[in-house]
Design an enzyme around this catalytic site. Structure first.
Site, PDB file in Angstrom:
ATOM      1  N   LYS A  47     -13.941  32.694   5.014  1.00  0.00           N
ATOM      2  CA  LYS A  47     -14.390  33.637   3.990  1.00  0.00           C
ATOM      3  C   LYS A  47     -14.838  32.895   2.751  1.00  0.00           C
ATOM      4  CE  LYS A  47     -11.693  35.293   1.056  1.00  0.00           C
ATOM      5  NZ  LYS A  47     -11.251  35.061  -0.343  1.00  0.00           N
ATOM      6  N   GLY A 121     -11.940  39.211  -4.588  1.00  0.00           N
ATOM      7  CA  GLY A 121     -11.978  38.377  -5.779  1.00  0.00           C
ATOM      8  C   GLY A 121     -13.252  37.578  -5.883  1.00  0.00           C
ATOM      9  N   ARG A 149      -6.810  43.465 -11.342  1.00  0.00           N
ATOM     10  CA  ARG A 149      -6.954  42.023 -11.160  1.00  0.00           C
ATOM     11  C   ARG A 149      -7.572  41.400 -12.406  1.00  0.00           C
ATOM     12  NH1 ARG A 149      -8.703  40.093  -5.257  1.00  0.00           N
ATOM     13  NH2 ARG A 149      -7.615  38.265  -6.101  1.00  0.00           N
ATOM     14  N   SER A 195      -6.900  32.089 -11.997  1.00  0.00           N
ATOM     15  CA  SER A 195      -7.650  31.961 -10.748  1.00  0.00           C
ATOM     16  C   SER A 195      -8.712  30.891 -10.869  1.00  0.00           C
ATOM     17  CB  SER A 195      -8.324  33.283 -10.373  1.00  0.00           C
ATOM     18  OG  SER A 195      -9.129  33.122  -9.221  1.00  0.00           O
ATOM     19  N   SER A 196      -8.791  30.032  -9.861  1.00  0.00           N
ATOM     20  CA  SER A 196      -9.867  29.039  -9.821  1.00  0.00           C
ATOM     21  C   SER A 196     -11.222  29.696  -9.598  1.00  0.00           C
ATOM     22  CB  SER A 196      -9.602  28.032  -8.695  1.00  0.00           C
ATOM     23  OG  SER A 196      -9.647  28.667  -7.422  1.00  0.00           O
ATOM     24  N   GLN A 197     -11.227  30.962  -9.153  1.00  0.00           N
ATOM     25  CA  GLN A 197     -12.500  31.652  -8.922  1.00  0.00           C
ATOM     26  C   GLN A 197     -13.311  31.819 -10.202  1.00  0.00           C
ATOM     27  OE1 GLN A 197     -11.236  35.277  -7.019  1.00  0.00           O
ATOM     28  NE2 GLN A 197     -11.176  34.349  -4.979  1.00  0.00           N
ATOM     29  N   GLU A 345      -2.813  30.780  -1.182  1.00  0.00           N
ATOM     30  CA  GLU A 345      -3.103  31.723  -0.110  1.00  0.00           C
ATOM     31  C   GLU A 345      -2.290  31.434   1.150  1.00  0.00           C
ATOM     32  OE1 GLU A 345      -7.260  30.102   1.724  1.00  0.00           O
ATOM     33  OE2 GLU A 345      -7.156  30.411  -0.441  1.00  0.00           O
ATOM     34  N   ARG A 417      -2.898  39.358   3.588  1.00  0.00           N
ATOM     35  CA  ARG A 417      -1.902  38.303   3.821  1.00  0.00           C
ATOM     36  C   ARG A 417      -0.474  38.862   3.832  1.00  0.00           C
ATOM     37  NH1 ARG A 417      -5.252  34.331   4.606  1.00  0.00           N
ATOM     38  NH2 ARG A 417      -6.948  33.908   3.124  1.00  0.00           N
TER      39      ARG A 417
END
Length: 460
Positions: A47, A121, A149, A195-197, A345, A417
């Site tokens: 993904k 995300g 979020r 978040s690294s996103q 994750e 998850r």
């Protein structure tokens, strides 16, 4: 046994017309392992890689083809978001086991649209910088929990880059922006501790900024660094110049993003429950096509799972785990003290195993999981404790004191998850029923089918 992957002439990633792929309505009875495994399977594409490459292909200087991409809810949301902005994305025949290839043809980005982020995300964090390159307004919203979020770093970053953003002060979905067809770029500081996103989303669009981007992370810690490494590798593979002169600083030069054809690696993080299954049931599980070199954090399973007593071997491009007798065969596994800040994750699967261990565990470095699809720390503690366990929340993780577990309802909280973590525990504990197994469609729609096929006649 060789597990046959799901495919059919008219590809449908959710399997609405295939009873083998979709669990019946109501709680899903988690299969219990009654014999050691001897299984070999192939997993769908990553993904994380699929959605990064979709974005880059949409911003590239010509058409690109993604071979063996993931077809799931998250990837479908990304495809639709890019189509909404005027990118052409077509399914084309390929030799992938889980659906067609994707042909992406860039076009001038157009606003005046709304984008549904679902609970993805990558969509809610990657798409706003892309939308800022369009001309006109773009509105963003998503599922109910998506509104909880963290999004403020994206919104603040866009404003600092001169983009007009309206969020009514929420720092979260829903919000809208007005793209001017270009972004100046330059120097920018953000706190990406949640978040690294936030970093990856800006880096992916940065080559199209007029001055490129020098991005500095100002927070004390940055989770999931391998995902940023993945983003940089994807950019460099398309000819983009990216440097990191010091930790927490990234410099992306302005310029073209090359159109390329590439094959998406299998999703190694989605391998976690299947590999963990061997530790519970005993026997072996082989994952086909495990890359020798990868930026996927799932590669850490190769060193994490042996700490529970398993043996990992590599050969002919595959990875095999041997769980020995397994927990169901009378083996015990040790509790562990682990820092999973590199790859949060993987934490749900690791914590599920820790709940079945014979000594306490402390899993830390995962405080950021409170802002994922659900508050995963609270959810894992609540569901394990609901089955008789003893899990307590720490500032940055969980402490697990194993207790005998019993059957009961395991809530997924619409989190893929969480659902797969419950399936792992259900292998060892009779009577576990998972509420919301369909949430696995976020990244692995075929999970119920693959999970059942993994066991064949060894299931109860």
């Amino acid at each position: 046994m060789q597990i046959s992957p799901y495919s059919k002439p008219e590809f449908n990633p959710y399997g609405e017309n295939d009873s083998e792929d979709v669990a019946a309505p109501g709680p899903w009875p988690a299969p219990v392992a009654t014999a050691p495994l001897l299984a070999r399977l192939q997993l769908p594409g990553s993904k994380s890689l699929t959605n990064r490459e979709l974005v880059l292909a949409a911003l590239a200087n010509g058409p690109s083809t993604l071979r063996w991409p993931l077809h799931s809810r998250d990837s479908a949301l990304m495809v639709q978001a890019l189509k909404t902005l005027n990118t052409e994305i077509k399914e084309v025949p390929g030799d992938g086991a889980y659906g067609p290839d994707l042909r992406i043809t860039p076009a001038e980005l157009e606003g005046g649209v709304s984008i549904d982020c679902g609970l993805a995300g990558t969509v809610m964090r990657f798409m706003p910088p892309v939308a800022a390159l369009a001309l006109g307004p773009v509105a963003f919203d998503g599922d109910e929990y998506a509104r909880h979020r963290p999004m403020r770093p994206v919104i603040d970053a866009l404003r600092a880059l001169g983009v007009d953003v309206n969020d009514d002060g929420r720092g979260a979905l829903p919000f809208s922006l007005y793209g001017m067809g270009a972004v100046e770029g330059g120097e920018l500081s953000i706190d990406a501790s949640a978040s690294s996103q936030f970093v990856s989303g800006l880096l992916l669009a940065a080559p199209r900024f007029t001055r490129g981007l020098t991005l500095r992370h100002t927070g004390e810690r940055l989770p999931s660094l391998p995902h940023i490494d993945m983003t940089i590798a994807c950019l460099r593979a398309r000819g983009v110049t990216v440097d990191s002169p010091e930790p927490g600083v990234w410099v992306v030069a302005p310029g073209e993003i090359a159109a390329i054809d590439l094959t998406i690696e299998p999703d190694l993080s989605n391998a976690a429950p299947f590999l963990a299954a061997a530790i519970v049931a005993g026997g072996t599980v082989t994952i086909q096509g495990w890359p020798d070199v990868t930026t996927q954090v799932g590669a850490d399973l190769e060193t994490l799972l042996p700490q529970f007593g398993a043996t990992i071997s590599r050969g002919d491009g595959d990875l095999t785990i041997d769980g020995g007798r397994g927990i169901r065969g009378g083996a015990s596994i040790p509790g562990l003290d682990l820092d999973l800040s590199r790859g949060g994750e993987l934490a749900p699967a690791i914590i599920a195993l820790a709940a079945l261990a014979d000594s306490p565990s402390r899993i830390v470095g995962i405080g950021h999981l409170r802002g994922h699809e659900t508050d995963r720390l609270a959810a894992l503690a609540a569901e394990i404790n609901g089955l008789g366990g003893a899990v307590s929340e720490l500032d940055d993780g969980l402490a697990i004191d194993p207790r005998p577990l019993h059957g009961g309802l395991w809530k997924s909280y619409d989190d893929h998850r969480m659902a797969t973590a419950g399936a792992i525990i259900g292998l060892a504990v009779e009577g576990v029923q998972i509420d919301g197994i369909e949430s696995t469609g976020k990244t692995l729609p075929q999970f119920p089918k693959l999970w059942h096929a993994l066991w064949g006649p060894s299931l109860t």
